[in-house]
Structures are given as C-alpha cells and as structure tokens.
Design a protein around this motif. Structure first.
Motif, mmCIF file in Angstrom:
data_model
loop_
_atom_site.group_PDB
_atom_site.id
_atom_site.type_symbol
_atom_site.label_atom_id
_atom_site.label_comp_id
_atom_site.label_asym_id
_atom_site.label_seq_id
_atom_site.Cartn_x
_atom_site.Cartn_y
_atom_site.Cartn_z
ATOM 1 N N PHE A 215 9.613 -17.678 30.555
ATOM 2 C CA PHE A 215 11.485 -16.591 29.470
ATOM 3 C C PHE A 215 11.093 -15.272 29.742
ATOM 4 O O PHE A 215 12.856 -14.446 29.955
ATOM 5 C CB PHE A 215 10.074 -16.227 28.040
ATOM 6 N N ASP A 216 9.729 -14.451 30.182
ATOM 7 C CA ASP A 216 10.484 -13.081 30.317
ATOM 8 C C ASP A 216 11.430 -12.949 32.008
ATOM 9 O O ASP A 216 12.080 -12.000 31.624
ATOM 10 C CB ASP A 216 9.940 -12.012 30.834
ATOM 11 N N ASP A 217 11.815 -14.192 32.872
ATOM 12 C CA ASP A 217 12.185 -13.622 33.794
ATOM 13 C C ASP A 217 13.457 -14.440 33.478
ATOM 14 O O ASP A 217 15.087 -13.508 33.780
ATOM 15 C CB ASP A 217 11.593 -14.879 34.806
ATOM 16 N N ILE A 218 14.027 -14.897 32.498
ATOM 17 C CA ILE A 218 15.048 -15.056 32.138
ATOM 18 C C ILE A 218 15.750 -13.618 30.860
ATOM 19 O O ILE A 218 17.246 -13.797 32.282
ATOM 20 C CB ILE A 218 15.556 -16.475 31.300
ATOM 21 N N ILE A 219 14.664 -12.892 30.390
ATOM 22 C CA ILE A 219 15.576 -12.109 30.259
ATOM 23 C C ILE A 219 15.715 -10.752 30.920
ATOM 24 O O ILE A 219 17.005 -10.212 31.248
ATOM 25 C CB ILE A 219 14.161 -11.397 29.003
ATOM 26 N N ALA A 220 14.597 -10.936 32.289
ATOM 27 C CA ALA A 220 15.816 -9.987 33.272
ATOM 28 C C ALA A 220 16.840 -10.296 33.640
ATOM 29 O O ALA A 220 16.510 -9.440 34.176
ATOM 30 C CB ALA A 220 13.914 -10.381 34.508
ATOM 31 N N THR A 221 17.152 -11.526 33.963
ATOM 32 C CA THR A 221 17.895 -11.826 34.561
ATOM 33 C C THR A 221 19.465 -11.856 33.639
ATOM 34 O O THR A 221 20.216 -10.678 33.910
ATOM 35 C CB THR A 221 17.833 -13.472 34.921
ATOM 36 N N ASN A 222 18.819 -11.706 32.714
ATOM 37 C CA ASN A 222 19.884 -11.569 31.065
ATOM 38 C C ASN A 222 19.288 -11.230 29.429
ATOM 39 O O ASN A 222 19.156 -12.068 29.132
ATOM 40 C CB ASN A 222 20.768 -12.862 31.023
ATOM 41 N N PRO A 223 19.587 -9.858 30.144
ATOM 42 C CA PRO A 223 18.704 -9.106 28.367
ATOM 43 C C PRO A 223 19.224 -10.274 27.022
ATOM 44 O O PRO A 223 18.442 -9.797 25.818
ATOM 45 C CB PRO A 223 18.111 -8.087 28.618
ATOM 46 N N SER A 224 19.993 -10.012 27.214
ATOM 47 C CA SER A 224 21.343 -10.553 25.922
ATOM 48 C C SER A 224 21.177 -11.966 25.772
ATOM 49 O O SER A 224 21.656 -12.401 24.987
ATOM 50 C CB SER A 224 22.812 -10.126 25.708
ATOM 51 N N TYR A 225 20.078 -13.042 26.344
ATOM 52 C CA TYR A 225 20.005 -14.010 26.444
ATOM 53 C C TYR A 225 19.233 -14.862 24.567
ATOM 54 O O TYR A 225 17.841 -14.709 25.515
ATOM 55 C CB TYR A 225 19.739 -15.261 27.218
ATOM 56 N N GLY A 226 19.658 -14.767 23.689
ATOM 57 C CA GLY A 226 19.217 -15.150 22.520
ATOM 58 C C GLY A 226 17.479 -16.370 22.621
ATOM 59 O O GLY A 226 16.775 -15.956 22.641
ATOM 60 N N PRO A 227 18.427 -17.319 22.692
ATOM 61 C CA PRO A 227 17.702 -18.143 23.237
ATOM 62 C C PRO A 227 15.843 -18.272 23.654
ATOM 63 O O PRO A 227 14.823 -18.416 23.072
ATOM 64 C CB PRO A 227 18.461 -19.654 23.925
ATOM 65 N N ALA A 228 15.903 -17.257 25.062
ATOM 66 C CA ALA A 228 15.085 -17.020 25.441
ATOM 67 C C ALA A 228 13.315 -16.206 24.014
ATOM 68 O O ALA A 228 12.551 -16.385 24.324
ATOM 69 C CB ALA A 228 15.564 -15.950 26.755
ATOM 70 N N TYR A 229 14.290 -15.365 23.716
ATOM 71 C CA TYR A 229 12.962 -14.319 22.716
ATOM 72 C C TYR A 229 12.747 -15.178 21.556
ATOM 73 O O TYR A 229 11.719 -15.427 21.300
ATOM 74 C CB TYR A 229 14.512 -13.882 22.127
ATOM 75 N N ARG A 230 13.425 -16.538 21.581
ATOM 76 C CA ARG A 230 13.135 -17.391 20.188
ATOM 77 C C ARG A 230 12.060 -18.585 20.597
ATOM 78 O O ARG A 230 11.467 -18.562 20.785
ATOM 79 C CB ARG A 230 14.512 -18.264 19.643
ATOM 80 N N GLU A 231 12.396 -18.694 22.019
ATOM 81 C CA GLU A 231 10.901 -19.720 22.886
ATOM 82 C C GLU A 231 9.875 -18.646 23.045
ATOM 83 O O GLU A 231 8.897 -18.970 22.776
ATOM 84 C CB GLU A 231 11.661 -19.896 24.436
ATOM 85 N N LEU A 232 10.080 -17.086 23.009
ATOM 86 C CA LEU A 232 9.231 -16.579 23.501
ATOM 87 C C LEU A 232 8.203 -16.749 21.922
ATOM 88 O O LEU A 232 6.471 -16.201 21.876
ATOM 89 C CB LEU A 232 9.061 -15.149 23.693
ATOM 90 N N ALA A 233 9.170 -16.150 20.989
ATOM 91 C CA ALA A 233 8.764 -16.678 19.462
ATOM 92 C C ALA A 233 7.840 -17.810 19.091
ATOM 93 O O ALA A 233 6.706 -17.933 18.684
ATOM 94 C CB ALA A 233 9.618 -16.582 18.691
ATOM 95 N N GLU A 234 7.552 -18.678 19.478
ATOM 96 C CA GLU A 234 7.701 -20.199 19.225
ATOM 97 C C GLU A 234 6.852 -20.208 20.486
ATOM 98 O O GLU A 234 5.652 -21.497 19.710
ATOM 99 C CB GLU A 234 8.275 -21.529 19.833
ATOM 100 N N THR A 235 6.087 -19.844 21.759
ATOM 101 C CA THR A 235 5.251 -19.414 22.917
ATOM 102 C C THR A 235 3.920 -19.088 22.194
ATOM 103 O O THR A 235 3.094 -19.446 21.909
ATOM 104 C CB THR A 235 5.417 -19.314 23.298
ATOM 105 N N PHE A 236 4.572 -17.391 21.051
ATOM 106 C CA PHE A 236 2.858 -16.965 20.640
ATOM 107 C C PHE A 236 2.804 -17.497 19.334
ATOM 108 O O PHE A 236 1.836 -17.683 18.743
ATOM 109 C CB PHE A 236 3.790 -15.504 20.508
ATOM 110 N N TYR A 237 3.973 -18.219 18.848
ATOM 111 C CA TYR A 237 3.064 -18.706 17.062
ATOM 112 C C TYR A 237 2.124 -20.144 17.400
ATOM 113 O O TYR A 237 1.548 -20.272 16.832
ATOM 114 C CB TYR A 237 4.496 -19.685 16.690
ATOM 115 N N LEU A 238 2.663 -20.743 19.096
ATOM 116 C CA LEU A 238 1.534 -21.706 19.324
ATOM 117 C C LEU A 238 0.044 -21.339 19.720
ATOM 118 O O LEU A 238 -0.781 -22.097 19.765
ATOM 119 C CB LEU A 238 2.197 -22.778 20.668
ATOM 120 N N ARG A 239 0.749 -20.630 20.679
ATOM 121 C CA ARG A 239 -0.649 -19.175 21.245
ATOM 122 C C ARG A 239 -1.640 -18.819 19.882
ATOM 123 O O ARG A 239 -3.169 -19.115 19.738
ATOM 124 C CB ARG A 239 -0.704 -18.459 22.027
ATOM 125 N N ALA A 240 -1.054 -18.592 18.432
ATOM 126 C CA ALA A 240 -1.897 -18.210 17.748
ATOM 127 C C ALA A 240 -2.807 -19.478 16.733
ATOM 128 O O ALA A 240 -3.811 -19.563 16.968
ATOM 129 C CB ALA A 240 -0.599 -17.460 16.657
#
Length: 569
Positions: A215-240
């Motif tokens: 997901f970080d790679d996607i943001i590096a390509t396009n920092p304004s691509y919102g769904p990548a941040y949502r998936e990061l949020a869900e990733t950390f939720y599952l890690r929790a």
C-alpha cells in the motif's frame, strides 16, 4: 462546403473525445471513492451529451453502489431512451432484478443488453459479470462465466482482468485471483485498484508488514489515491486484533490512516457512513457519536445515522438515548437490519433496567426493572438469531450481573450466549450459566422451592463444559451441588450428585498430589466425601463409613463426619 464538413467532423471527433475523457475522469473519481465528484462530472455529461446511454448507466451504477435504488432506476430508465449505448442500462435494470431476487427478469434484461452486440464488443459481458458480483448475495460463479466471455474477446483488457480477479477472489480462488490482478496491472499500470487488491490478498494472509509495503508503494506512485490509506487503516486494525500487546498502538494508527483516507474523499454522506462503520470496528465511540451528529445535520432522515447514534450512545453511557435512537431505527427506518442492531438495543435496555441504590451504611442494593430487562433479553435473542456471532459479545455483560449477585439475570444473558454452540466463549458461558443457576437456587429463602427447570438447564450447561473439557474439575462439583438441591427422595438426582462428586475426586486425584493438597480442593474433598456418605447411610453403611472416614482423614474436626459416624455405630 468541404472546409465546413472537415470542421464538423473535427467537432464530432473532439466531442466524442471530450466525452470519453470526462467519462474516464468520472470513473477515476469513482475508483478513488470520491462519489460526489463523480456525480458532478456525470451529471454534467448528461447535459452536454444527453444522447449517450452509457453516461446514464454509469451514474445509475454509482447510485446503486450507494444503495439508492430509486435514483439508480430513474437514470437507467432515462438511459434506455438514449440514442447510443442505451443497451447498457438494461444491465443496470437487471442488477436491480437480482437485488429483488427475480432471476427471470434479470435474465431478460441481460439478454436485451447483449442482443445487438458486435463481434468485438466485450463491455456488456464485463458489466453483467460485475452485476452478479454486486448483487446481494453475490453470485461469483455466474460472474466468472460472463467475465470469461469478455476475456475471450479482450484477453488483455485491464478492467476485464481486474473484474475477473474480484470474482475469483470472491469465489475463494485466491491463487488465480492474484494472477488476474497482476495481469491487470501489467496491462495498464494506471489501474491502481489492481495493485491495491494484490495488497488486500497479502493482508488476508496476515502478512501485515508486506501488505503495508504494497500500500505504501501505491501511495508513493499516487499520494492522493485514497483507497490505499483505507487499506492501511484496515491493515493496522487487523494487526491490533492479532497482537493484543500492541492493540492500542495499532488501533490508534488505524484510525489515523482512516482520517487520512477521509481527507482524500469528498466528505459525502456515503464516505462518512464508511467512516462510521470503521469507527464501530475500532471501538472509537466518542468519534462515532461526533460523526453521527455531523451526519444528522446533513441528512435528518437517513436511518443508518440512527444506528450510529444508538451504538455510540450506549457505549458512551447513555442507555436512554440509545434506546430512543435504536427503536426509531428499527421501527421507522428502511435500512437492512442486522444482528448488532438488536444486540445494542438489548444491551441498552438491560443496562437501564439495573437500578442501584446506596443505603446509609454505604452498601449498594441492586434491583432490576423486570419488564425492561426481559424486553432487553428478548432483543438480545433476536440479535443472536439474526447473527449468531453476536453471542460472542454477551460474555462480559453476563459477568457484570453475576458479579453483583444478580444471578437470575446473569443466567438469562448466558442462556442467550450459549444458543450459539460455535461461540468462542461457549465453554466459559456454559460454566457461568450453570454457576449462576446454582447460586440463584442455593440462595433461595427458607421454604421457597428450587426451580427444577433451572436445575435441569444448569446440569445441561455443566455437561457442555465437561464434554468440551473433561478435566474441568469445578464443573463436576457444581453439577453435584446443583443436584444436591433437589428432593432427597429423587433417586435419579441423588445418583447424579454422587457420580459427579466421585468424578470430581477422580479428576483432581489424577492431576497429582500437589493439586489434591491445595486447601480449596481439600475442603471440596471433605464436602464430597460427606455428601456421598450421607447418600449411602440408609443403603450401604460400609460405603457410608468409608467416605466419612476419608473426610475425617482430611479434617479430623469435621462435625458432619463425626456426628454421622457416631449415629452409624
């Protein structure tokens, strides 16, 4: 005239190109989950290009994504009357038919959509496949059939491969889904959704570090691509959820990423709804209440807002407000009701039903509004019937009533909890159900009869525990104690009591001398030997004496054993 013809053709080409470009921008906005922006572009296209049926279709699909079926239907029906590409709108109508469970009508509409397709046309099959995936419930196998038709015509199209990946992933064919997503991104590396889904598959295998990198790679390509941040949020939720030692840290990071995602959307009501759903997952109820109140200012009639208001009110210690909001939601709303809705209503009622008063001597007396409590338990039952997983949520609630010695009420809640035998707390809840029923009956005032039905339920609950964990020693002794409350002339109950005391002694003894020597177990051994001895006084004096002597070996001053032995002599 020739110049005029050339100029007119140029305008036609420019107009078609502008329409395609604007439609592409709308699709990108939809993919980025910026729905209000997409609506604005599409509504502009309906004015500038009213003859294009596909514009109506894409806008209808967007409304259908937001569960606004009436609005979607209006645009599909208008699109059917368009001069070009009107056939796509039959696909939209077919998807609505699928939602309504009318497969025959859906087939008829899909047939109309493909009636005039040419040899190289593939998008109709692509969108029919998506319609089957978007339906409730989705039919991934049928989706794959139509998407494979599209693939036969355009095997390298990025959107075909992306949709095929979605269908395969939904059909639990993860390996082929991964290949399809990779093919999609290889065909067109601007299709970030395909790369996002590769990360989603990685996240699903609990490879959280690798998923974050994707997901970080996607943001590096396009920092304004919102769904990548949502998936990061869900990733950390599952890690929790998977690392309790860092739950608070990861949950906080999850919420921060979701706030970043929200900043990339248009803060529409729909994006706020998704935000609210995530706040429920992460248990950030203060923020949920604030978001729900903000949404209510935007839309006073949307029923889902009442759901969020009810959930957050209960969690923030406002059961009255929770009851009002959830009753309104359940009786006035048209949103799909889920088990958690009844769960929260039941929790709010049972909480409000508890009335605690402090006496002058500083002791707390707990009383229960029986009518309200029973109504709350009925709602809890409805919640578990709608969604058996809700049984997992009742463990702590039952324990709160148990800890303040409201055993009957605790038992009522635990009885709902064990109605789902697959609950992760089934063994624990079964034990506390039997435990509560024992204390409820053991503490009855003198002269008041025990509840035989409750004793039977308690026996069954302890049997659940013993079946799942045969070495849980206290299940045996409490089962014995339950049966000791029954009529002494009830031979079946008395035999069951003796058997369970003997099983208790056996289980503890098999665990070794150190376990037997524990003070609590020595006391229970004395209890077991005395009760077994009393049982055999009239029928087997030798066995009775044997048990009383064992009791005295552990407690030489035990009055019950001493006096009964004297009587036997």
């Amino acid at each position: 005239m020739n110049k005029l013809k050339i100029f007119s053709i140029a305008l036609l080409i420019y107009g078609a190109g502008a329409n395609a470009q604007d439609l592409d921008q709308a699709k990108k906005a939809i993919d980025a989950e910026q729905y209000e922006k997409a609506k604005g572009i599409l509504k502009g296209l309906l004015v500038s290009k009213p003859d294009s049926g596909k514009n109506f279709f894409i806008l209808g699909n967007l409304y259908l994504t937001q569960k606004l079926t009436d609005s979607a239907t209006i645009f599909y029906q208008k699109g059917i009357l368009a001069k070009t590409e009107a056939n796509f709108n039959y696909i939209g109508m077919g998807q609505i038919d699928l939602e309504n469970g009318n497969q025959t009508a859906a087939n008829a509409n899909f047939d109309k959509a493909v009636l005039s397709v040419r040899r190289k046309d593939f998008e109709e099959f692509l969108y029919i496949g998506r319609a089957y995936m978007n339906a409730t419930p989705p039919d991934y196998k049928k989706a794959i059939v139509f998407l494979n038709k599209a693939k036969e015509i355009q095997p390298l199209d990025a959107q075909v491969q992306l949709s095929l990946g979605d269908a395969l992933y939904g059909d639990k064919n993860v390996n082929d889904a991964y290949s399809a997503y990779r093919n999609s991104f290889d065909a067109d590396n601007s299709v970030l959704r395909a790369k996002l889904q590769l990360g989603v598959i990685t996240k699903g295998s609990k490879a959280f570090t690798e998923a974050k990198t994707a997901f970080d790679d996607i943001i590096a390509t396009n920092p304004s691509y919102g769904p990548a941040y949502r998936e990061l949020a869900e990733t950390f939720y599952l890690r929790a959820l998977n690392d309790k030692t860092k739950y608070a840290e990861y949950n906080k990071t999850a919420i921060e990423y979701y706030e970043k995602y929200m900043s990339m959307t248009d803060y529409s009501l729909d994006s706020r709804m998704r935000h609210a759903d995530f706040l429920v997952l992460t248990k950030d109820y203060k923020s949920l209440e604030a978001e729900a109140n903000a949404m209510q200012k935007l839309d006073k009639v949307n029923p889902r807002i009442l759901r969020y208001l009810g959930y957050s009110a209960y969690e923030n210690g406002k059961p009255d407000a929770a009851i009002v909001a959830l009753n309104d939601f359940l009786t006035k709303g048209n949103a799909k009701i889920i088990g958690r809705d009844y769960l929260y209503l039941g929790l709010a009622k049972t909480k409000k039903a508890l009335v605690s008063t402090t006496n002058p001597d500083a002791t707390i007396t707990n009383k229960v509004d029986k009518t309200l409590f029973d109504s709350g338990v009925a709602d809890l039952k409805k919640g578990v019937e709608l969604d058996p997983a809700m049984a997992n949520e009742l463990n702590e609630i039952g324990k709160k009533f148990f800890d303040i010695k409201l055993y009957k009420e605790a038992a009522a809640i635990y009885e709902v909890a064990i109605s789902n035998p697959n609950s992760r707390n089934f063994k624990y809840d079964s034990f506390y159900l039997g435990y509560a029923l024992y204390f409820e009956n053991a503490n009855k005032p003198d002269g008041e009869k025990v509840d035989i039905i409750a004793i039977q339920k308690g026996n069954a609950a302890f049997t659940n525990v013993i079946t799942l964990s045969p070495t849980t020693q206290d299940a045996y002794i409490y089962k014995a104690r339950l049966n000791s409350l029954l009529d002494k002339n009830d031979a079946v109950a008395q035999d069951e009591m003796v058997k369970n005391y003997e099983d208790y002694i056996r289980i503890v003894t098999e665990k070794g001398e150190a376990e037997v020597a524990k003070p609590a177990n020595k006391t229970k051994f004395v209890e077991a030997y005395n009760n077994i001895g009393i049982h055999y006084v009239k029928t087997d004096k030798v066995k009775a004496k044997e048990n009383f002597e064992k009791a005295l070996a552990l407690d030489p001053t035990n009055e019950t054993a001493i006096s009964t032995l004297k009587m036997l002599k």
